[in-house]
Motif scaffolding. Sequence first.
Motif, short mmCIF file in Angstrom:
data_model
loop_
_atom_site.label_atom_id
_atom_site.label_comp_id
_atom_site.label_asym_id
_atom_site.label_seq_id
_atom_site.Cartn_x
_atom_site.Cartn_y
_atom_site.Cartn_z
N HIS A 44 34.37 44.71 32.65
CA HIS A 44 33.38 44.13 33.55
C HIS A 44 32.14 45.02 33.67
O HIS A 44 32.16 46.20 33.32
N ALA A 45 31.08 44.42 34.17
CA ALA A 45 29.84 45.13 34.42
C ALA A 45 29.33 44.77 35.81
O ALA A 45 29.59 43.68 36.32
N THR A 46 28.63 45.70 36.42
CA THR A 46 27.86 45.41 37.62
C THR A 46 26.41 45.28 37.16
O THR A 46 25.80 46.26 36.75
N TYR A 47 25.92 44.06 37.18
CA TYR A 47 24.68 43.73 36.49
C TYR A 47 24.86 44.11 35.01
O TYR A 47 25.77 43.60 34.38
N SER A 48 24.07 44.99 34.47
CA SER A 48 24.25 45.35 33.06
C SER A 48 24.93 46.70 32.88
O SER A 48 25.03 47.20 31.75
N ILE A 49 25.43 47.29 33.97
CA ILE A 49 26.03 48.62 33.93
C ILE A 49 27.55 48.49 33.84
O ILE A 49 28.16 47.79 34.64
N PRO A 50 28.20 49.14 32.88
CA PRO A 50 29.67 49.07 32.79
C PRO A 50 30.32 49.45 34.12
O PRO A 50 29.94 50.45 34.75
N ASN A 51 31.28 48.65 34.55
CA ASN A 51 32.01 48.89 35.80
C ASN A 51 33.38 49.46 35.43
O ASN A 51 34.29 48.73 35.06
N TYR A 52 33.52 50.76 35.57
CA TYR A 52 34.74 51.43 35.11
C TYR A 52 35.94 51.14 36.00
O TYR A 52 37.08 51.36 35.57
#
Length: 365
Positions: A44-52
Amino acid sequence: MKQEVNTVDSLFEFGVLQEIIPELPPFDLSHIRRMTNQVSIVQHATYSIPNYRHGYCLDDTARALLLTTLSTQAHPSCEFKDLAYTYLAYIHYMQRDCGRFRNLLSFDHQFLDEYGTEDSYGRTLWALGHFLRYTQDSELVFLAEEILHKALPHCVALKSVRAVSYTLLGLQHYHASNRSDDKILLYIKQLNYYLLDEYKGSHSPDWNWYEQILAYDNAVIPLAVLRSGILLKQESMITIGRQTAAFLEGLIFEKGYLSTIGNESWYVRGSKRSIFAQQPIEVPSTILMYKELFRLYGNSRYKQRMIQSLQWFFGKNELGIPLYDAVTKGCCDGLERFGLNLNQGAESSISFWQAYLYVCYNLED
Protein backbone atom coordinates in the motif's frame (compact mmCIF):
# COMPACT_ATOMS: atom_id res chain seq x y z
CA MET A 1 -16.61 8.73 -31.29
CA LYS A 2 -16.31 8.87 -35.08
CA GLN A 3 -12.54 9.25 -34.83
CA GLU A 4 -12.29 6.25 -32.52
CA VAL A 5 -14.28 4.03 -34.86
CA ASN A 6 -12.23 5.10 -37.88
CA THR A 7 -8.87 4.54 -36.20
CA VAL A 8 -9.64 1.40 -34.25
CA ASP A 9 -7.99 -0.90 -36.80
CA SER A 10 -4.70 0.90 -36.08
CA LEU A 11 -5.09 0.31 -32.34
CA PHE A 12 -1.53 -0.77 -31.73
CA GLU A 13 0.12 2.18 -33.43
CA PHE A 14 1.20 4.35 -30.54
CA GLY A 15 0.79 7.60 -32.46
CA VAL A 16 -2.82 6.77 -33.29
CA LEU A 17 -3.50 5.90 -29.67
CA GLN A 18 -2.11 9.27 -28.60
CA GLU A 19 -4.61 10.96 -30.90
CA ILE A 20 -7.43 9.05 -29.20
CA ILE A 21 -5.97 9.39 -25.68
CA PRO A 22 -3.92 12.62 -25.62
CA GLU A 23 -2.97 11.97 -21.97
CA LEU A 24 -1.25 8.69 -22.86
CA PRO A 25 2.20 8.80 -21.20
CA PRO A 26 5.48 7.21 -22.21
CA PHE A 27 6.22 3.92 -20.47
CA ASP A 28 7.69 4.56 -17.01
CA LEU A 29 7.91 2.19 -14.02
CA SER A 30 9.43 4.74 -11.65
CA HIS A 31 6.52 4.42 -9.19
CA ILE A 32 6.79 0.63 -9.25
CA ARG A 33 10.49 0.96 -8.42
CA ARG A 34 9.65 3.47 -5.68
CA MET A 35 7.31 0.91 -4.13
CA THR A 36 9.89 -1.91 -4.37
CA ASN A 37 12.73 -2.53 -1.95
CA GLN A 38 15.14 -5.45 -1.47
CA VAL A 39 12.31 -7.67 -0.13
CA SER A 40 9.48 -7.06 -2.60
CA ILE A 41 6.91 -4.49 -3.61
CA VAL A 42 5.14 -2.82 -0.68
CA GLN A 43 1.38 -3.45 -0.71
CA HIS A 44 0.00 0.00 0.00
CA ALA A 45 0.86 3.67 -0.33
CA THR A 46 -0.22 6.82 1.42
CA TYR A 47 -0.76 9.02 -1.59
CA SER A 48 2.36 8.14 -3.61
CA ILE A 49 4.57 7.28 -0.61
CA PRO A 50 5.08 3.58 0.26
CA ASN A 51 3.19 2.71 3.46
CA TYR A 52 5.41 0.26 5.32
CA ARG A 53 2.80 -0.50 8.00
CA HIS A 54 1.05 -2.99 5.72
CA GLY A 55 4.17 -4.83 4.58
CA TYR A 56 4.13 -7.14 1.58
CA CYS A 57 1.86 -9.74 0.02
CA LEU A 58 2.21 -12.56 -2.45
CA ASP A 59 -0.68 -11.29 -4.61
CA ASP A 60 1.07 -8.04 -5.42
CA THR A 61 4.45 -9.68 -5.85
CA ALA A 62 2.98 -12.08 -8.40
CA ARG A 63 1.35 -9.16 -10.22
CA ALA A 64 4.67 -7.34 -10.15
CA LEU A 65 6.53 -10.34 -11.60
CA LEU A 66 4.01 -10.56 -14.43
CA LEU A 67 4.40 -6.83 -15.10
CA THR A 68 8.18 -7.19 -15.08
CA THR A 69 7.99 -9.97 -17.67
CA LEU A 70 5.67 -7.88 -19.85
CA SER A 71 8.00 -4.90 -19.50
CA THR A 72 10.94 -6.97 -20.69
CA GLN A 73 8.88 -8.14 -23.67
CA ALA A 74 8.17 -4.51 -24.53
CA HIS A 75 11.73 -3.31 -23.88
CA PRO A 76 14.15 -6.24 -24.26
CA SER A 77 17.19 -5.45 -22.14
CA CYS A 78 18.56 -6.09 -18.67
CA GLU A 79 16.67 -3.06 -17.34
CA PHE A 80 14.10 -5.06 -15.37
CA LYS A 81 16.17 -8.10 -14.37
CA ASP A 82 16.78 -6.77 -10.86
CA LEU A 83 13.02 -6.59 -10.31
CA ALA A 84 12.56 -10.18 -11.50
CA TYR A 85 15.23 -11.34 -9.04
CA THR A 86 13.51 -9.50 -6.19
CA TYR A 87 10.00 -10.76 -6.92
CA LEU A 88 11.09 -14.36 -7.51
CA ALA A 89 13.02 -14.32 -4.26
CA TYR A 90 9.91 -13.24 -2.34
CA ILE A 91 7.77 -15.92 -3.97
CA HIS A 92 10.38 -18.54 -3.11
CA TYR A 93 10.61 -17.33 0.48
CA MET A 94 6.83 -17.51 0.93
CA GLN A 95 6.52 -21.08 -0.37
CA ARG A 96 6.20 -23.70 2.34
CA ASP A 97 7.72 -27.18 2.20
CA CYS A 98 4.36 -28.65 1.15
CA GLY A 99 4.28 -26.42 -1.93
CA ARG A 100 1.59 -24.02 -0.75
CA PHE A 101 2.32 -20.36 -0.09
CA ARG A 102 2.04 -17.86 2.68
CA ASN A 103 0.72 -14.49 1.52
CA LEU A 104 1.50 -11.75 4.04
CA LEU A 105 4.82 -10.58 5.44
CA SER A 106 5.19 -7.60 7.77
CA PHE A 107 7.71 -4.87 7.12
CA ASP A 108 9.86 -6.29 9.94
CA HIS A 109 9.82 -9.68 8.14
CA GLN A 110 7.32 -11.56 10.33
CA PHE A 111 4.98 -14.05 8.68
CA LEU A 112 1.37 -12.93 9.15
CA ASP A 113 -0.43 -16.05 7.97
CA GLU A 114 0.10 -19.79 7.81
CA TYR A 115 -1.33 -20.19 4.32
CA GLY A 116 -2.33 -17.57 1.81
CA THR A 117 -5.57 -17.20 -0.09
CA GLU A 118 -6.54 -19.27 -3.12
CA ASP A 119 -6.28 -16.09 -5.19
CA SER A 120 -2.68 -15.51 -4.15
CA TYR A 121 -1.88 -19.10 -5.13
CA GLY A 122 -3.57 -18.71 -8.52
CA ARG A 123 -1.97 -15.37 -9.28
CA THR A 124 1.43 -16.80 -8.44
CA LEU A 125 1.00 -19.69 -10.87
CA TRP A 126 -0.21 -17.25 -13.54
CA ALA A 127 2.89 -15.11 -13.08
CA LEU A 128 5.24 -18.10 -13.03
CA GLY A 129 3.69 -19.72 -16.11
CA HIS A 130 3.87 -16.45 -18.00
CA PHE A 131 7.46 -15.88 -16.86
CA LEU A 132 8.54 -19.36 -17.94
CA ARG A 133 7.01 -18.85 -21.36
CA TYR A 134 8.54 -15.47 -22.12
CA THR A 135 11.66 -14.92 -20.04
CA GLN A 136 15.02 -14.70 -21.73
CA ASP A 137 16.85 -14.88 -18.39
CA SER A 138 17.91 -18.52 -18.33
CA GLU A 139 19.52 -18.24 -14.90
CA LEU A 140 16.11 -17.47 -13.36
CA VAL A 141 14.24 -20.33 -15.01
CA PHE A 142 15.37 -23.11 -12.70
CA LEU A 143 13.96 -21.57 -9.54
CA ALA A 144 10.74 -20.42 -11.20
CA GLU A 145 10.09 -23.90 -12.57
CA GLU A 146 10.95 -25.53 -9.25
CA ILE A 147 8.46 -23.30 -7.42
CA LEU A 148 5.72 -23.98 -9.98
CA HIS A 149 6.13 -27.77 -9.90
CA LYS A 150 6.20 -27.82 -6.12
CA ALA A 151 2.95 -25.86 -5.97
CA LEU A 152 1.19 -27.59 -8.85
CA PRO A 153 -0.47 -30.56 -7.04
CA HIS A 154 -2.51 -28.16 -4.91
CA CYS A 155 -4.37 -26.71 -7.89
CA VAL A 156 -6.93 -29.53 -7.88
CA ALA A 157 -8.18 -28.47 -4.44
CA LEU A 158 -9.09 -24.93 -5.50
CA LYS A 159 -12.72 -23.86 -5.08
CA SER A 160 -12.66 -20.18 -6.04
CA VAL A 161 -13.57 -19.66 -9.70
CA ARG A 162 -11.13 -16.76 -9.89
CA ALA A 163 -8.27 -18.71 -8.37
CA VAL A 164 -9.00 -21.53 -10.82
CA SER A 165 -9.02 -19.00 -13.68
CA TYR A 166 -5.71 -17.43 -12.63
CA THR A 167 -4.15 -20.88 -12.36
CA LEU A 168 -5.50 -21.89 -15.74
CA LEU A 169 -3.97 -18.82 -17.38
CA GLY A 170 -0.59 -19.69 -15.88
CA LEU A 171 -0.76 -23.34 -16.93
CA GLN A 172 -1.86 -22.37 -20.43
CA HIS A 173 1.27 -20.23 -20.72
CA TYR A 174 3.45 -22.95 -19.28
CA HIS A 175 1.96 -25.48 -21.68
CA ALA A 176 2.85 -23.14 -24.56
CA SER A 177 6.48 -23.09 -23.47
CA ASN A 178 8.91 -25.85 -24.36
CA ARG A 179 9.17 -27.02 -20.75
CA SER A 180 5.82 -28.57 -19.86
CA ASP A 181 4.79 -32.23 -19.95
CA ASP A 182 1.57 -34.17 -20.45
CA LYS A 183 0.36 -33.71 -16.87
CA ILE A 184 0.03 -29.96 -17.43
CA LEU A 185 -2.64 -30.55 -20.04
CA LEU A 186 -4.45 -32.89 -17.63
CA TYR A 187 -4.49 -30.18 -14.98
CA ILE A 188 -5.79 -27.69 -17.54
CA LYS A 189 -8.62 -30.03 -18.48
CA GLN A 190 -9.52 -30.71 -14.85
CA LEU A 191 -9.59 -27.04 -13.87
CA ASN A 192 -11.54 -26.03 -16.95
CA TYR A 193 -14.14 -28.71 -16.31
CA TYR A 194 -14.50 -27.32 -12.80
CA LEU A 195 -15.37 -23.90 -14.25
CA LEU A 196 -17.84 -25.47 -16.66
CA ASP A 197 -19.50 -27.36 -13.80
CA GLU A 198 -19.83 -24.13 -11.84
CA TYR A 199 -21.33 -22.49 -14.91
CA LYS A 200 -23.85 -25.29 -15.44
CA GLY A 201 -24.96 -25.03 -11.82
CA SER A 202 -25.37 -21.28 -11.88
CA HIS A 203 -26.46 -19.96 -15.25
CA SER A 204 -29.99 -19.41 -16.54
CA PRO A 205 -31.47 -17.45 -19.48
CA ASP A 206 -31.34 -14.20 -17.49
CA TRP A 207 -28.09 -14.88 -15.60
CA ASN A 208 -25.34 -16.16 -17.88
CA TRP A 209 -22.57 -16.46 -15.32
CA TYR A 210 -20.46 -18.88 -13.25
CA GLU A 211 -21.72 -17.82 -9.81
CA GLN A 212 -24.71 -16.11 -8.25
CA ILE A 213 -22.59 -13.00 -7.80
CA LEU A 214 -20.37 -10.79 -9.93
CA ALA A 215 -17.58 -9.67 -7.65
CA TYR A 216 -14.06 -8.57 -8.57
CA ASP A 217 -11.84 -9.21 -11.60
CA ASN A 218 -14.80 -10.77 -13.39
CA ALA A 219 -13.39 -10.80 -16.93
CA VAL A 220 -10.64 -13.22 -15.98
CA ILE A 221 -13.15 -16.11 -15.87
CA PRO A 222 -14.47 -15.99 -19.46
CA LEU A 223 -10.90 -15.23 -20.54
CA ALA A 224 -9.65 -18.49 -19.01
CA VAL A 225 -12.55 -20.45 -20.51
CA LEU A 226 -11.98 -18.98 -23.98
CA ARG A 227 -8.30 -19.87 -23.90
CA SER A 228 -9.00 -23.38 -22.64
CA GLY A 229 -11.54 -23.88 -25.40
CA ILE A 230 -8.98 -22.83 -28.00
CA LEU A 231 -6.25 -25.01 -26.51
CA LEU A 232 -8.49 -28.07 -26.14
CA LYS A 233 -10.29 -27.44 -29.45
CA GLN A 234 -13.67 -27.49 -27.70
CA GLU A 235 -16.14 -25.24 -29.49
CA SER A 236 -18.67 -25.54 -26.66
CA MET A 237 -16.17 -23.99 -24.22
CA ILE A 238 -15.47 -21.13 -26.62
CA THR A 239 -19.21 -20.53 -26.94
CA ILE A 240 -19.64 -20.36 -23.15
CA GLY A 241 -16.68 -18.00 -22.88
CA ARG A 242 -18.11 -15.73 -25.58
CA GLN A 243 -21.63 -15.74 -24.14
CA THR A 244 -20.51 -15.02 -20.58
CA ALA A 245 -18.24 -12.26 -21.88
CA ALA A 246 -21.28 -10.75 -23.62
CA PHE A 247 -23.29 -10.97 -20.38
CA LEU A 248 -20.53 -9.13 -18.53
CA GLU A 249 -20.24 -6.55 -21.31
CA GLY A 250 -23.95 -5.79 -21.05
CA LEU A 251 -23.38 -4.73 -17.46
CA ILE A 252 -20.05 -2.92 -17.52
CA PHE A 253 -20.65 -1.03 -20.78
CA GLU A 254 -24.36 -0.32 -20.43
CA LYS A 255 -23.61 3.43 -20.21
CA GLY A 256 -21.32 3.49 -23.24
CA TYR A 257 -18.13 3.71 -21.19
CA LEU A 258 -16.48 1.26 -18.81
CA SER A 259 -18.18 1.15 -15.41
CA THR A 260 -17.00 -1.93 -13.56
CA ILE A 261 -18.83 -3.71 -10.76
CA GLY A 262 -18.08 -1.76 -7.57
CA ASN A 263 -16.80 -3.58 -4.53
CA GLU A 264 -19.08 -1.90 -2.00
CA SER A 265 -21.38 -4.93 -2.21
CA TRP A 266 -20.66 -6.31 -5.69
CA TYR A 267 -23.64 -7.51 -7.72
CA VAL A 268 -25.60 -10.33 -6.16
CA ARG A 269 -28.20 -11.86 -8.43
CA GLY A 270 -31.59 -10.30 -7.76
CA SER A 271 -30.16 -7.23 -6.05
CA LYS A 272 -28.81 -3.88 -7.25
CA ARG A 273 -25.24 -3.76 -8.53
CA SER A 274 -22.67 -1.60 -6.77
CA ILE A 275 -21.44 1.35 -8.76
CA PHE A 276 -18.68 2.70 -6.54
CA ALA A 277 -15.43 1.43 -5.11
CA GLN A 278 -14.44 0.60 -8.70
CA GLN A 279 -10.85 -0.57 -8.75
CA PRO A 280 -8.10 -0.68 -11.40
CA ILE A 281 -7.68 -4.45 -11.06
CA GLU A 282 -10.74 -4.86 -13.30
CA VAL A 283 -9.24 -3.18 -16.33
CA PRO A 284 -6.30 -5.33 -17.52
CA SER A 285 -8.33 -8.55 -17.44
CA THR A 286 -11.18 -6.81 -19.29
CA ILE A 287 -8.71 -5.75 -21.98
CA LEU A 288 -7.35 -9.29 -22.24
CA MET A 289 -10.88 -10.70 -22.56
CA TYR A 290 -11.63 -8.40 -25.50
CA LYS A 291 -8.24 -9.09 -27.06
CA GLU A 292 -9.01 -12.81 -27.01
CA LEU A 293 -12.43 -12.21 -28.54
CA PHE A 294 -10.87 -10.08 -31.28
CA ARG A 295 -8.38 -12.82 -32.10
CA LEU A 296 -11.24 -15.30 -32.41
CA TYR A 297 -13.78 -13.24 -34.32
CA GLY A 298 -11.95 -10.25 -35.82
CA ASN A 299 -14.75 -7.86 -34.84
CA SER A 300 -13.35 -4.32 -34.51
CA ARG A 301 -15.90 -3.62 -31.76
CA TYR A 302 -13.71 -5.69 -29.45
CA LYS A 303 -10.74 -3.47 -30.22
CA GLN A 304 -12.94 -0.48 -29.49
CA ARG A 305 -13.77 -1.94 -26.09
CA MET A 306 -10.05 -2.35 -25.36
CA ILE A 307 -9.47 1.34 -26.04
CA GLN A 308 -12.49 2.33 -23.93
CA SER A 309 -11.20 0.16 -21.09
CA LEU A 310 -7.82 1.90 -21.14
CA GLN A 311 -9.58 5.28 -21.26
CA TRP A 312 -11.14 4.46 -17.87
CA PHE A 313 -7.79 5.45 -16.33
CA PHE A 314 -7.87 8.83 -18.09
CA GLY A 315 -11.35 9.98 -17.08
CA LYS A 316 -13.77 8.04 -19.29
CA ASN A 317 -15.38 6.59 -16.18
CA GLU A 318 -18.26 7.03 -13.75
CA LEU A 319 -16.86 10.24 -12.22
CA GLY A 320 -15.12 11.70 -15.25
CA ILE A 321 -11.87 11.88 -13.25
CA PRO A 322 -8.48 10.45 -14.31
CA LEU A 323 -6.83 7.91 -12.01
CA TYR A 324 -3.39 7.94 -13.62
CA ASP A 325 -1.01 10.45 -12.03
CA ALA A 326 1.34 11.93 -14.64
CA VAL A 327 3.62 13.34 -11.93
CA THR A 328 4.24 10.17 -9.88
CA LYS A 329 3.66 7.65 -12.73
CA GLY A 330 1.35 5.77 -10.35
CA CYS A 331 -2.39 5.13 -10.32
CA CYS A 332 -5.01 5.99 -7.72
CA ASP A 333 -6.64 3.11 -5.89
CA GLY A 334 -10.21 3.57 -7.08
CA LEU A 335 -13.39 5.51 -7.74
CA GLU A 336 -15.39 6.12 -4.57
CA ARG A 337 -18.65 7.94 -3.91
CA PHE A 338 -16.67 10.88 -2.57
CA GLY A 339 -14.29 10.94 -5.53
CA LEU A 340 -10.84 9.44 -6.01
CA ASN A 341 -9.06 7.25 -3.50
CA LEU A 342 -5.79 9.16 -3.79
CA ASN A 343 -3.54 6.41 -2.49
CA GLN A 344 -1.39 4.80 -5.20
CA GLY A 345 -0.86 1.24 -3.99
CA ALA A 346 0.93 -1.60 -5.74
CA GLU A 347 -2.14 -3.36 -7.14
CA SER A 348 -3.55 -0.22 -8.73
CA SER A 349 -0.32 1.00 -10.29
CA ILE A 350 0.61 -2.45 -11.57
CA SER A 351 -2.88 -2.79 -13.06
CA PHE A 352 -2.48 0.50 -14.93
CA TRP A 353 0.84 -0.44 -16.49
CA GLN A 354 -0.41 -3.93 -17.37
CA ALA A 355 -3.40 -2.42 -19.18
CA TYR A 356 -1.08 0.07 -20.88
CA LEU A 357 1.25 -2.66 -22.16
CA TYR A 358 -1.61 -4.88 -23.34
CA VAL A 359 -2.98 -2.10 -25.53
CA CYS A 360 0.03 0.01 -26.49
CA TYR A 361 2.41 -2.89 -27.18
CA ASN A 362 -0.08 -5.61 -28.13
CA LEU A 363 1.70 -8.06 -25.84
CA GLU A 364 0.72 -11.67 -25.40
CA ASP A 365 -0.76 -12.67 -22.06
